[in-house]
Design a protein around this motif. Sequence first.
Motif, mmCIF file in Angstrom:
data_model
loop_
_atom_site.group_PDB
_atom_site.id
_atom_site.type_symbol
_atom_site.label_atom_id
_atom_site.label_comp_id
_atom_site.label_asym_id
_atom_site.label_seq_id
_atom_site.Cartn_x
_atom_site.Cartn_y
_atom_site.Cartn_z
ATOM 1 N N ALA A 10 0.826 -4.344 9.327
ATOM 2 C CA ALA A 10 0.601 -5.406 8.336
ATOM 3 C C ALA A 10 1.924 -5.618 7.338
ATOM 4 O O ALA A 10 2.454 -4.512 7.317
ATOM 5 C CB ALA A 10 -0.509 -4.941 7.465
ATOM 6 N N PRO A 11 2.263 -6.693 7.004
ATOM 7 C CA PRO A 11 3.294 -6.896 6.189
ATOM 8 C C PRO A 11 3.263 -6.512 4.716
ATOM 9 O O PRO A 11 3.257 -7.526 3.886
ATOM 10 C CB PRO A 11 3.590 -8.293 6.470
ATOM 11 C CG PRO A 11 2.430 -8.874 6.240
ATOM 12 C CD PRO A 11 1.482 -7.930 7.160
ATOM 13 N N VAL A 12 3.212 -5.275 4.786
ATOM 14 C CA VAL A 12 3.262 -4.595 2.979
ATOM 15 C C VAL A 12 4.332 -3.632 2.862
ATOM 16 O O VAL A 12 4.583 -2.956 3.926
ATOM 17 C CB VAL A 12 1.645 -3.869 3.361
ATOM 18 C CG1 VAL A 12 1.486 -3.089 1.724
ATOM 19 C CG2 VAL A 12 0.389 -4.927 3.405
ATOM 20 N N VAL A 13 4.393 -3.624 1.595
ATOM 21 C CA VAL A 13 5.409 -2.426 1.252
ATOM 22 C C VAL A 13 4.714 -1.876 0.221
ATOM 23 O O VAL A 13 4.204 -2.335 -0.810
ATOM 24 C CB VAL A 13 6.647 -3.372 0.365
ATOM 25 C CG1 VAL A 13 7.765 -2.022 0.043
ATOM 26 C CG2 VAL A 13 7.461 -4.075 1.453
ATOM 27 N N PHE A 14 4.599 -0.468 0.470
ATOM 28 C CA PHE A 14 3.784 0.302 -0.463
ATOM 29 C C PHE A 14 4.783 1.153 -1.388
ATOM 30 O O PHE A 14 5.965 1.813 -0.721
ATOM 31 C CB PHE A 14 3.098 1.345 0.430
ATOM 32 C CG PHE A 14 2.047 1.267 1.353
ATOM 33 C CD1 PHE A 14 0.885 0.885 0.719
ATOM 34 C CD2 PHE A 14 2.236 0.874 2.516
ATOM 35 C CE1 PHE A 14 0.015 0.444 1.534
ATOM 36 C CE2 PHE A 14 1.477 0.568 3.526
ATOM 37 C CZ PHE A 14 -0.104 0.248 2.735
#
Length: 358
Positions: free
Chosen positions: A181-185
């Motif tokens: 998934a294209p997510v930056v935590f």
Amino acid sequence: MSTDQFEPAIAVSRLLDDSGRLVPGAERPDVEALVEGYRKLVFARRLNEQAGALVRQGRLAVYPSSRGQEACQVACASVLREDDWLFPTYRDTAAIAARGVDPVEVLTMLRGDWHCGYDPVAHRVAPQATPLATQLLHAVGVGHAARLRGEDAVVMALCGDGATSEGDFHEACNFAAVFSAPVVFFVQNNKYAISVPLARQSVAPSLAAKAVGYGMPGMRVDGNDLAALESVLGEAVARARAGAGPTLVEADTYRVESHTNADDATRYRTDDEVAAWVQRDPLVRLQAFLTAEGALDEAREREIAAGAEEMAAAVRSGLAAESPVDPEELFAHVFSTPTPQLAEQRAAVRAELELEEQ
């Protein structure tokens, strides 16, 4: 337990040192872009100050200040495109404002309104989440859905160090990594989960080191260095947009003020500790760098300060008016079709209100 048996600690990325000088060997940042970043930092600091004053005046019910963390707030919004999403926590008011949402709307929830105050879809900003880490699952869902639709939107999912102790954090990271998934935590490690210090939450070499367990990159960055933050977060966003999956970024920062106005931070930390972090103020650091570069003079500073004061005045004016109160709103948006019990309770409240009006 010693952590020497584990992989070497992830280095903290820095471009500017505590005094605002370029770190030897560091790539020179875009100075003019940082002037705009400085303006946003000044606005974020002024918003924190104004919101604190409104709490003391009784205009806000509560305010979780992000003073000392303003560089994190500005950077995470600055690296996003208009069609990207921001998923904030309750402490990320300044980040939402930096995204372009009217600060009056952002603060609406904190005065006790049932609504978050702004249109999440129009701004691509989710409602501020008070429960720890629950918004991370929502963020991953939005990112996964965008990928399934063939979109290249990226989701910036914010949380604090305390949220990394929650199960939802694990589930969100694991799902995001498995499904790319294209997510930056983005973890703003401000050293305390209310009163619980980081050392009582985790003995990992760093919070970023947790990324290896999920099969994603883990990065650390000086959370009081706007230039480094925009570089590291920008890299993580580009990676996600290119289809390479999620990244866990840990910012080393500090919550200068109490958890909220209801907290007494002197019960669990010392004045000396706070003073040491005040010396690492992100505004002062960037101001020193830009001044030395000749990009910031007294005239430009006055212009930026005047704009921040205009924003603060608009916030005071916007929150001065009393909000209309409709007790029957308690029963709205609970169920799409009200249950018999809910309808009965609503009728009872309506009857009581009508009796008072007689």
